[in-house]
Scaffold this active site. Structure first.
Site, PDB file in Angstrom:
ATOM      1  N   PHE A   6    -109.020  46.383  36.610  1.00 15.83           N
ATOM      2  CA  PHE A   6    -107.694  46.210  36.007  1.00 15.83           C
ATOM      3  C   PHE A   6    -106.985  47.554  35.972  1.00 15.83           C
ATOM      4  CE2 PHE A   6    -111.076  43.779  33.906  1.00 15.83           C
ATOM      5  CZ  PHE A   6    -110.925  42.650  34.689  1.00 15.83           C
TER       6      PHE A   6
ATOM      7  N   ASP B 259    -105.031  50.080  34.897  1.00 15.70           N
ATOM      8  CA  ASP B 259    -104.333  50.511  33.685  1.00 15.70           C
ATOM      9  C   ASP B 259    -104.079  52.014  33.768  1.00 15.70           C
ATOM     10  OD1 ASP B 259    -106.918  51.435  33.469  1.00 15.70           O
ATOM     11  OD2 ASP B 259    -107.064  51.087  31.325  1.00 15.70           O
TER      12      ASP B 259
ATOM     13  N   ASP C  89    -115.482  47.959  35.864  1.00 11.62           N
ATOM     14  CA  ASP C  89    -114.256  48.270  35.121  1.00 11.62           C
ATOM     15  C   ASP C  89    -114.561  48.511  33.643  1.00 11.62           C
ATOM     16  OD1 ASP C  89    -111.059  47.978  34.860  1.00 11.62           O
ATOM     17  OD2 ASP C  89    -112.041  46.980  33.202  1.00 11.62           O
TER      18      ASP C  89
END
Ligand SMILES: Nc1nc2c(c(CN[C@H]3C=C[C@H](O)[C@@H]3O)cn2[C@@H]2O[C@H](COP(=O)(O)O)[C@@H](O)[C@H]2O)c(=O)[nH]1
Length: 306
Positions: free
Chosen positions: A213, A215, A283
């Site tokens: 993800f 970010d 992750d």
């Protein structure tokens, strides 16, 4: 998510400001040969969980608001998760679709017990309304119905979420190409999988399709580990905490190269050590390393996507 993998790989191949250092990557994989660090979902003990549809509603609201905490140096993701959990424990109907369509900024602050304006507060409120409205219109007001209609496929879930909820359409234009990153839609699938331990609402036959993800924490961890290298201009901008515009080449490269690097890490672990690991697991490990390092310098972009 083939489109996330393919378009991120394209960015990594054409990148100008961020590169993936293959020897840095190999070194990290080498340290993981003996044991791959495994981090439990909700290792922090901050999430709402009741093993039922209300948990799905909680996670969907959580991931609708799971972005951009850094402009307030005292605010972080834990405040959001804990605040929403408390709100739900106090009032089980707090996230009913009709309630979601009506929250105001001050009410959201009150819900989260946050004493001042939230970063991008108007956007947060708008996205809550969007979630409530579309859940009501298409899914009987229930995020659990949305999940049930995906036939245990995380790929279908991400496709459905991004089709129905424009706020989750995390994509960019990069050198004339459309790049798909889908951070919040993918993390919703991963949160279900983690919370329900791969059972019930969290059972997905294709969880391996989800990427990391993208970010602002994981790119910084990858850079610290020597996996990502930045141009000196970009490194200086991050060091100086200068804002990096959403959709700029630098911003797209930071995110897309992180996705590509984690995919490479996963491949290398399989080739060199015969160990099968999911991008979702890598992750969570990388993210937990990052949030436990207060001195981590991350890039600063105002965005509703992450
Ligand atoms: N790549 C990645 N990014 C993640 C998460 C999570 C939380 N995942 C939950 C799932 C299981 C765990 O037990 C966690 O509770 C948040 N973020 C992102 O971090 C940033 C917030 O940072 P700070 O401002 O320091 O709080 C912000 O962009 C936020 O969107 C993750 O897992 N992976």
């Amino acid at each position: 998510m083939e489109e996330v993998r393919e378009t991120s790989a394209w960015v990594a191949r054409n990148s100008s400001h961020v590169t993936i250092d293959s020897s840095g990557l190999e070194k990290v994989v080498e340290t993981m040969k003996e044991s791959i660090p495994k981090v439990e979902w909700d290792y922090e003990g901050i999430h709402y969980f009741d093993n039922g549809p209300l948990t799905v509603q909680y996670l969907f609201v959580l991931d609708a608001l799971n972005f951009c905490f850094w402009p307030d140096k005292d605010l972080n993701y834990d405040h959001l998760a804990k605040g929403l959990k408390e709100a739900l424990l106090n009032d089980h109907s707090a996230f009913d679709a009709d309630r979601l369509t009506n929250y105001t900024g001050p009410q959201l602050r009150e819900l989260l017990k946050w004493p001042r304006s939230l970063p991008l507060e108007e956007e947060r409120v708008r996205l809550l309304h969007e979630v409530g409205f579309e859940l009501e219109r298409s899914f009987e007001g229930k995020a659990s119905k949305l999940v049930e209609s995906c036939g245990k496929s995380a790929v279908k879930l991400v496709a459905l979420v991004t089709r129905h909820f424009p706020g989750f359409r995390d994509h960019s234009m990069y050198k004339g190409h459309q790049v798909f990153l889908y951070k919040r839609a993918q993390i919703f699938a991963a949160d279900l999988w983690g919370a329900f331990k791969g059972q019930g609402y969290g059972e997905f036959n294709d969880i391996g399709s989800i990427t990391m993800f993208a970010d602002y924490i994981v790119p910084a961890v990858l850079q610290q580990l020597g996996v990502l290298k930045y141009s000196s201009t970009l490194a200086n901008a991050i060091q100086a905490s200068s804002e990096i515009g959403a959709g700029t080449e630098e911003e797209v490269e930071l995110r897309a190269c992180s996705i590509f690097a984690v995919e490479k890490m996963r491949e290398l672990l399989s080739i060199k050590c015969g160990k099968q690991v999911l991008s979702v697991e890598l992750d969570l490990w990388l993210w937990s390393v990052g949030v436990q390092c207060p001195s981590l310098q991350h890039h600063r972009t105002l965005s509703i996507y992450y």
